[in-house]
Design an enzyme around this catalytic site. Structure first.
Site, PDB file in Angstrom:
ATOM      1  N   ASP A 173       0.708  -1.353  -0.049  1.00 49.29           N
ATOM      2  CA  ASP A 173       0.140   0.086   0.030  1.00 49.29           C
ATOM      3  C   ASP A 173       0.920   1.096  -0.036  1.00 49.29           C
ATOM      4  O   ASP A 173       1.973   1.455   0.830  1.00 49.29           O
ATOM      5  CB  ASP A 173      -0.817  -0.091   1.201  1.00 49.29           C
ATOM      6  CG  ASP A 173      -1.842   1.071   1.241  1.00 49.29           C
ATOM      7  OD1 ASP A 173      -2.996   1.311   0.322  1.00 49.29           O
ATOM      8  OD2 ASP A 173      -1.687   2.150   2.087  1.00 49.29           O
ATOM      9  N   ASN A 181      -2.264  13.115  -3.394  1.00 49.45           N
ATOM     10  CA  ASN A 181      -3.234  13.561  -4.603  1.00 49.45           C
ATOM     11  C   ASN A 181      -3.659  14.539  -4.253  1.00 49.45           C
ATOM     12  O   ASN A 181      -3.817  15.703  -5.070  1.00 49.45           O
ATOM     13  CB  ASN A 181      -4.334  12.635  -4.675  1.00 49.45           C
ATOM     14  CG  ASN A 181      -4.264  11.467  -5.639  1.00 49.45           C
ATOM     15  OD1 ASN A 181      -3.354  11.596  -6.353  1.00 49.45           O
ATOM     16  ND2 ASN A 181      -4.641  10.227  -5.635  1.00 49.45           N
ATOM     17  N   HIS A 186      -4.008  14.774  -9.202  1.00 54.61           N
ATOM     18  CA  HIS A 186      -4.228  13.436  -9.694  1.00 54.61           C
ATOM     19  C   HIS A 186      -3.268  12.962 -10.913  1.00 54.61           C
ATOM     20  O   HIS A 186      -2.804  11.871 -10.796  1.00 54.61           O
ATOM     21  CB  HIS A 186      -5.745  13.180 -10.202  1.00 54.61           C
ATOM     22  CG  HIS A 186      -6.610  13.127  -8.898  1.00 54.61           C
ATOM     23  ND1 HIS A 186      -6.839  11.942  -8.039  1.00 54.61           N
ATOM     24  CD2 HIS A 186      -7.356  14.017  -8.169  1.00 54.61           C
ATOM     25  CE1 HIS A 186      -7.636  12.079  -7.024  1.00 54.61           C
ATOM     26  NE2 HIS A 186      -8.005  13.448  -7.179  1.00 54.61           N
ATOM     27  N   ASP A 190      -1.158   9.769 -10.484  1.00 52.12           N
ATOM     28  CA  ASP A 190      -1.077   8.770 -11.589  1.00 52.12           C
ATOM     29  C   ASP A 190       0.275   8.317 -11.883  1.00 52.12           C
ATOM     30  O   ASP A 190       0.625   7.006 -11.963  1.00 52.12           O
ATOM     31  CB  ASP A 190      -1.896   8.928 -12.862  1.00 52.12           C
ATOM     32  CG  ASP A 190      -3.419   8.955 -12.637  1.00 52.12           C
ATOM     33  OD1 ASP A 190      -4.181   8.330 -11.481  1.00 52.12           O
ATOM     34  OD2 ASP A 190      -4.141   9.385 -13.374  1.00 52.12           O
ATOM     35  N   GLU A 217      -4.467   2.308  -4.609  1.00 55.44           N
ATOM     36  CA  GLU A 217      -3.089   2.733  -4.591  1.00 55.44           C
ATOM     37  C   GLU A 217      -2.450   1.177  -3.956  1.00 55.44           C
ATOM     38  O   GLU A 217      -1.147   1.210  -3.365  1.00 55.44           O
ATOM     39  CB  GLU A 217      -2.767   3.734  -3.498  1.00 55.44           C
ATOM     40  CG  GLU A 217      -3.016   3.581  -2.074  1.00 55.44           C
ATOM     41  CD  GLU A 217      -4.502   4.100  -1.923  1.00 55.44           C
ATOM     42  OE1 GLU A 217      -5.015   4.386  -0.890  1.00 55.44           O
ATOM     43  OE2 GLU A 217      -5.171   4.254  -2.841  1.00 55.44           O
TER      44      GLU A 217
END
Length: 306
Positions: A173, A181, A186, A190, A217
């Site tokens: 994780d 973010n 974002h 990404d 994630e």
């Protein structure tokens, strides 16, 4: 360079086999079989075979029986079949197509027409394979997706149990990813996931290793027969830190980090995919609870409910 498609020509007549092989020379990897049992053995031994050019009237086992045997085995049911036969009556053609053949070509063949029809089917097969490949990939990171992982977990557990091999499953994780973010946007999030995915994938190098995006994630890493899983996962953790992705919102470091929960089955142990996943998730919870940016692992423990 793309590999040529593999085609198996099955005919008891040597001249027919030669004519078809010459027709496909340079366009396919061509294999030959003179009867049904040999053809079935070749398909089992050569998983690259995607198309059979199959005669019907053969001694012992006819083409219809070969096609039925292919479809009865889940490992060979995907192989396409074109009947190339001297039986030119409508009933024979109808029977072949009803059994699942993709086409029916009557002998004596017209080379140019036969080549075009075979090419068309090979193109359709290639398109289907590409769609299957895309369906198993995560659209953002390019590594395997959850669906592919779920399927592979079952297969790898069965294989490890049969071979009496150890097996390790890790859940990964990205720490404080929501904050990342929120701070960087974002698109940056990404990009971070893509870069982390490539690091995770670099630890899955052998045929049955698998790195996948589990969702959001989270990533998973499935590793059979790894002698020192904890050492490998510690390397993975430090490699992600070494990416140096700035993270001002992290509470554990000034760069992006990961938490890893892992469970391992010793050689000869019992393999329960759902429980293995459940325990890896529990180890990941512990890694987060203990402060994140760490590896927590444990031995797999089966329970009576399985």
């Amino acid at each position: 360079m793309l590999a040529l498609p593999t085609v198996l020509i099955v005919d008891d007549d040597r001249t027919s086999r030669t004519v078809l092989a010459d027709l496909l020379h340079g366009e396919c990897r061509v294999l030959l079989a003179k009867d049904g049992p040999t053809a079935l053995q070749r398909v089992r031994e050569e998983p690259e075979i995607c198309l059979l050019l199959l005669d019907i009237a053969m001694p012992g086992m006819d083409g219809y029986e070969v096609l039925q045997a292919l479809h009865a085995n889940p490992r060979t049911a995907h192989v396409a079949v074109i009947f190339i036969s001297g039986l030119n009556d409508a009933r024979s053609e109808e029977q072949g197509l009803l059994l699942g053949a993709v086409d029916y070509v009557v002998k004596p063949i017209r080379p140019a027409t036969a080549r075009i029809r075979i090419r068309n089917h090979l193109r359709l097969i290639a398109q289907r394979k590409e769609l299957e490949r895309l369906a198993s990939r995560d659209g953002l990171t390019g590594i395997a997706n959850r669906r592919s992982f779920d399927e592979s977990l079952q297969v790898v557990c069965q294989l490890a149990a049969r071979r009496k091999e150890s097996l390790g499953l890790s859940m990964i994780d990205v720490d404080f990813f929501k904050q990342y973010n929120d701070l960087y946007g974002h698109p940056a999030g990404d990009d971070a996931l893509r870069r982390i995915a490539q690091v995770v994938a670099s630890f899955a190098r052998r045929p049955y290793d698998l790195a996948a995006r589990y969702g959001g994630e989270e990533f998973v890493l499935l590793l059979p027969a790894v002698p020192d899983l904890d050492h490998l996962l510690e390397r993975l953790r430090t490699d992600v830190m070494a990416l140096g992705l700035p993270h001002a919102g992290s509470q554990v470091a000034n760069v992006v980090t990961i938490s890893i929960g892992a469970v391992h089955i010793s050689a000869g142990g019992r393999h329960y995919p759902a429980l293995l996943l459940e325990q890896a998730d529990a180890m990941l919870y512990q890694a987060k609870h203990q402060g994140r940016n760490r590896v927590v692992s444990g031995a797999f423990a089966s329970t009576s409910r399985f």
